[in-house]
Design an enzyme around this catalytic site. Structure first.
Site, short mmCIF file in Angstrom:
data_model
loop_
_atom_site.label_atom_id
_atom_site.label_comp_id
_atom_site.label_asym_id
_atom_site.label_seq_id
_atom_site.Cartn_x
_atom_site.Cartn_y
_atom_site.Cartn_z
N GLY A 242 0.84 -1.20 0.00
CA GLY A 242 0.00 0.00 0.00
C GLY A 242 0.87 1.25 0.00
N GLY B 37 4.25 0.60 1.89
CA GLY B 37 4.96 -0.43 1.12
C GLY B 37 5.55 0.16 -0.17
N LYS C 270 1.21 0.54 14.43
CA LYS C 270 0.98 1.02 15.80
C LYS C 270 -0.14 0.26 16.50
CE LYS C 270 -1.96 4.40 13.80
NZ LYS C 270 -1.71 3.89 12.46
N GLU D 283 10.04 1.83 14.73
CA GLU D 283 10.13 3.31 14.79
C GLU D 283 8.99 3.98 14.03
OE1 GLU D 283 13.04 5.44 16.29
OE2 GLU D 283 11.07 6.38 16.23
N VAL E 71 5.13 5.27 15.45
CA VAL E 71 4.77 6.51 16.15
C VAL E 71 5.41 7.71 15.44
CG1 VAL E 71 4.82 7.80 18.32
CG2 VAL E 71 4.70 5.30 18.35
N LYS F 108 -0.52 5.29 20.12
CA LYS F 108 0.85 5.81 20.07
C LYS F 108 1.34 6.17 21.47
CE LYS F 108 0.13 7.21 15.32
NZ LYS F 108 -0.51 8.23 14.48
#
Lengths: 428, 428
Positions: free
Chosen positions: A12, A15, A105, A129, A132, A205
C-alpha cells in the site's frame, strides 16, 4: 559485500515508499548498512493491480508463506496494517528466525510486549520506529538519546488528521463538521474517521511511547481517551482570546511510581513548544528530570516519511546482522505498572457557561468556586447579544480532577446558570 | 552483573553533572546498560577546591596518566574542554584501548576525523553527542534515525548565548551592547564572548553536523562565518515589521555534489519552525529529500542536560562492550568534499538604506535593481523625522550572491542614496 534478502508484507502507501527507497537508493543503503539489500518477495492482495511503481511481477505473491517460510529471506517488513493477520505473520516470521520491522501502531499497542518477548526468545530484532510519529525518530530518542534521563512527562501531537482539523478550525471560523468533510475530500481524513477523531489512534501511540519512557507494560485500557467531535467554534474562539491553542494532545505523566496517560483536547499556552505545530505535522514533547524541555517535530505520516523510518530501522537490523548482535536491542518493560487514580490528578481547566445577565449572578458562581477552593487564573464575561444571557469563560489554577468534576455538576444546579458548556484541560 | 570503570577528565560544570548522574542514578544506569558503572578517577586542576558535590578525595588526581595509563579504567570521559591537551589525552586513551566519550565541540570540529580514524584502528568507541546542541540527540538522529534519507539542508540555532541576546533584543528595544552586558552578569555569556558572538562556536557545531549529514570531511575553513555584533535595533525593528525574526543560524546545504556551509544572522519567516526558538534554547532543523521538514529542540547547554548526553553515550559504550562490538559504530566520511562557490549561491536578502526624501529617489533605486534583475518581495519606505531622509527597507526574491553584492556596492554610488546599512540573508 554480502547480500541481505527482504520480504515485504503489503504494497500500500508505506509499502510503495519502502520499495521505492530500496530500489532507488541502493548505493546510499549499501554505504549505510554495509550490505546489498535485495527485495525477494512482496505480499499483495491483487497481483494485477496497477501500481505507482513498476516492480517485477514474479516477485509479487499472494501467499504469505512465500515470505514467512522462505529460507532465502532474512528480514520481514510488515506494512500491511490490521491486527490479527499481521500478528500471526510476525510471530511466524520470528519463529522462523527472521528479523522484523513493522510500522503497525495498532498491533504494537495491543500485542507489543508479547511480540517483543518472542523476538528476544528467538534472538531476532523487532524494530517499530515508524509506528509513532512517522519520520520523527522518537522511539530511538527515548531508548538511546535520552537513555540516561528519567522521563517525567510526554506530550504528543501524534495524530495528523485531528491536528489538521483543529488547525483549520483555529485559523478560519468553520465548524468541526465542515472541516472534517473537506479533510476527507483532500485525503487528510479517512472515510470512516472514528479512530482518528475519537482519539484512539493517538492513544495507541501514547501506549508505545509510555512503555519506552517508563519501562512499564502499558496497555490501551490504561489510557483515558476523549476525541475532538464535541469541540465547538466557540470553544476555539475563547481559547484564542485567552492566549491558548486547542490541540488534541496525548499526555503521559510519571508521578513515581504512578503513571497517568490520557488523550484529550487540551488548551496549550501559546508559548508552549507544541502550540505552533500546525496542520498534519506531528511533534512529541519530552520532559526529562535532568534535560528539562525537549521537542521533536516532523511529518507524522505519508508514503516517504514513514518509509524512511522503516528503512532506517532496516539499516539498523542489517548492521546488527553484520555484527552478529541481533535480538540484543529489544526493550522489554522492566518496571511494575501502577496507574494513578484519575481523581487525584491536578489540572488546570477551561470551562464555559451561559449565565443569566443579572446583578449578582457572577458572584454566585465565584462563591461556589471559592467554597470548593478552586482559584481562578483568567476570566471572560461577555453579554450574548439579543438574549438575557452572558457568556462566562474561566480558566482555573491547578485543581484535583475529582473536585473540579463535582463542582462542575454543582454549577449546573445554580439558578443563575442557564447552561454549562464543555470543559477542557489546560497546559502551560 | 559485571562492572565497568570510568575515568573522567575534568570536574567543571559538565564533569559535575556527569559525577552527579553516575553516583545518584546507579540503578537506572544498571537497568539501561546492563552493568555497574563505577568512577575510578577524576582529573582535576586543584584537589582542595570546594566543589558542589562531595566526592571521595582519594579518587581525584592531578595526573592524567592516573586515568590514561590506568589498566583498571575501561572508558574515558573527556569534559575538560580546550584543544591541545584534550587531543593528546584522547589519542593516548584510544591507543591504550580505552573507549572515549567527549563533549568537546572545538576538538571534534578541528581533529574529529583523525580521532575517529584512530578509534576505528584500535577498535574503540568514540562518542560525542554532547558536543552539539547539548541534550538534543541530533548526532544519533543523523546517523541512525534518518540514516535512510538524503539530507539536503540543516539549519541550526546551536549557540545559546547569541540566541539569548537576539531574543532579548527582539522582545525589548535594547541595544546589542546592553543585552550582552546583562547576559554576562547572568552567566549566559562569557567574560570574553568572542567565540559565541562572532559565530565561531556555531561554526564548529555546523562542521560536526555537516560531516554526519553528508559523510564528507568538512573543516572549519569550509564555513563562512559572520557574527551578531553589527546587528542594530533598527535591523530587528524592520525585520519584525516585515514578519521575520532575526536569529544567528548555521546553514549547511547540499547541492549534490557541492556543499555550502555558513553561519550568519538570518531573518527567519515567522512560520519557520526555528523562528519560535527563544532564549538559550537550541534547535536543529533537518530537511531530508524524503522526510521533508523535521526539527529537534531542547536545551543546548547546562550542567545536567549536557551530562545526560554524555551519560547516554556512556550507556551505548557499555552496551557495546557487553556485546563485544566496540569500534563498529564509528562514522567516518565516505564521500569526497566539494564546496560550492559562494558567489553562485542564491539567497533572498534583506537590506536597509537611508535615501534622500525627494521625488524620483525610490525610482532610481528600483531601476538599478531592475537592471540587475533583482526582483522585490517586500518593501517599506518611511520618512525619518526631522531629516530630509527616508528609511528604505527591501526584501528581495532569491538572487545570486555575486550579483547581490555587486549591486549593493552600486547602490552606495547612487546620488539619491545617503547611506547603505546592513544586509542579511532571509529564509522561508
Amino acid at each position: 559485500m554480502n547480500s541481505v534478502s527482504v520480504g515485504i508484507l503489503g504494497f500500500g502507501t508505506v509499502g510503495t515508499g519502502v520499495v521505492h527507497l530500496l530500489t532507488q537508493e541502493q548505493e546510499k543503503l549499501q554505504q549505510q548498512s554495509g550490505s546489498n539489500i535485495h527485495i525477494e518477495k512482496v505480499l499483495v492482495r491483487d497481483i494485477d493491480k496497477t501500481r505507482k511503481i513498476n516492480f517485477a511481477d514474479n516477485r509479487l505473491t499472494l501467499d504469505p508463506d512465500d515470505i514467512l517460510d522462505n529460507p532465502k529471506i532474512d528480514i520481514v517488513i510488515e506494512v500491511m496494517g490490521g491486527i490479527e493477520d499481521a500478528k500471526n505473520y510476525i510471530f511466524k516470521a520470528l519463529k522462523n528466525r527472521k528479523h522484523v520491522i513493522t510500522a503497525n501502531k495498532d498491533l504494537m499497542a495491543v500485542h507489543g510486549t508479547q511480540l517483543l518477548e518472542t523476538a528476544a526468545d528467538y534472538q531476532c530484532d523487532l524494530y517499530y520506529e515508524a509506528s509513532v510519529a512517522g519520520a520523527i525518530p522518537i522511539l530511538r530518542t527515548l531508548t538511546d538519546g535520552l537513555s540516561a534521563d528519567r522521563i517525567q512527562k510526554i506530550m504528543g501531537i501524534v495524530n495528523g488528521t485531528t491536528n489538521y482539523i483543529l488547525s483549520k478550525m483555529n485559523r478560519e471560523s468553520v465548524s468541526y463538521e465542515e472541516v472534517l468533510q473537506e479533510a476527507q475530500v483532500l485525503g487528510f481524513a479517512e472515510a470512516d474517521p472514528t479512530s482518528d477523531v475519537e482519539g484512539l489512534d493517538a492513544a495507541r501511540k501514547m501506549v508505545i511511547l509510555s512503555h519506552l519512557a517508563y519501562s512499564v507494560p502499558v496497555t490501551l485500557e490504561d489510557v483515558r481517551v476523549e476525541g475532538i467531535t464535541e469541540i465547538s467554534q466557540e470553544d476555539i474562539h475563547y481559547s484564542k482570546k485567552l492566549g491558548y491553542t486547542m490541540k488534541l494532545v496525548g499526555i503521559s505523566e510519571l508521578d513515581d511510581p504512578y503513571i497517568d496517560i490520557r488523550v484529550s483536547p487540551t488548551l496549550l499556552s501559546s508559548n508552549h513548544p507544541l502550540a505552533a505545530v500546525e496542520n498534519e505535522f506531528n511533534a512529541v514533547y519530552v520532559y526529562g528530570k535532568s534535560v528539562g524541555e525537549t521537542m521533536f517535530y516532523g511529518p507524522g505520516a505519508g508514503e516517504l516519511p514513514t518509509a524512511i523510518a522503516v528503512v532506517s530501522d532496516l539499516i539498523s537490523v542489517v548492521k546488527n546482522m553484520n555484527l552478529g548482535v541481533n535480538g540484543h536491542h529489544i526493550f522489554l518493560p522492566k518496571n511494575e505498572k501502577k496507574c494513578k487514580s484519575p481523581d487525584s490528578m491536578k489540572n488546570q481547566y477551561f470551562f464555559r457557561m451561559h449565565v443569566q445577565d443579572q446583578p449578582g449572578a457572577f458572584s454566585k458562581i465565584t462563591s461556589l468556586l471559592n467554597e470548593r477552593r478552586i482559584s481562578l487564573k483568567q476570566i471572560i464575561q461577555e453579554p450574548i447579544p439579543k438574549q438575557q444571557l452572558a457568556e462566562v469563560v474561566i480558566i482555573t489554577h491547578a485543581i484535583e480532577e475529582r473536585i473540579f468534576k463535582q463542582t462542575y455538576q454543582q454549577l449546573k444546579d445554580l439558578d443563575v446558570v442557564y447552561d454549562v458548556k464543555n470543559y477542557y484541560r489546560v497546559e502551560g
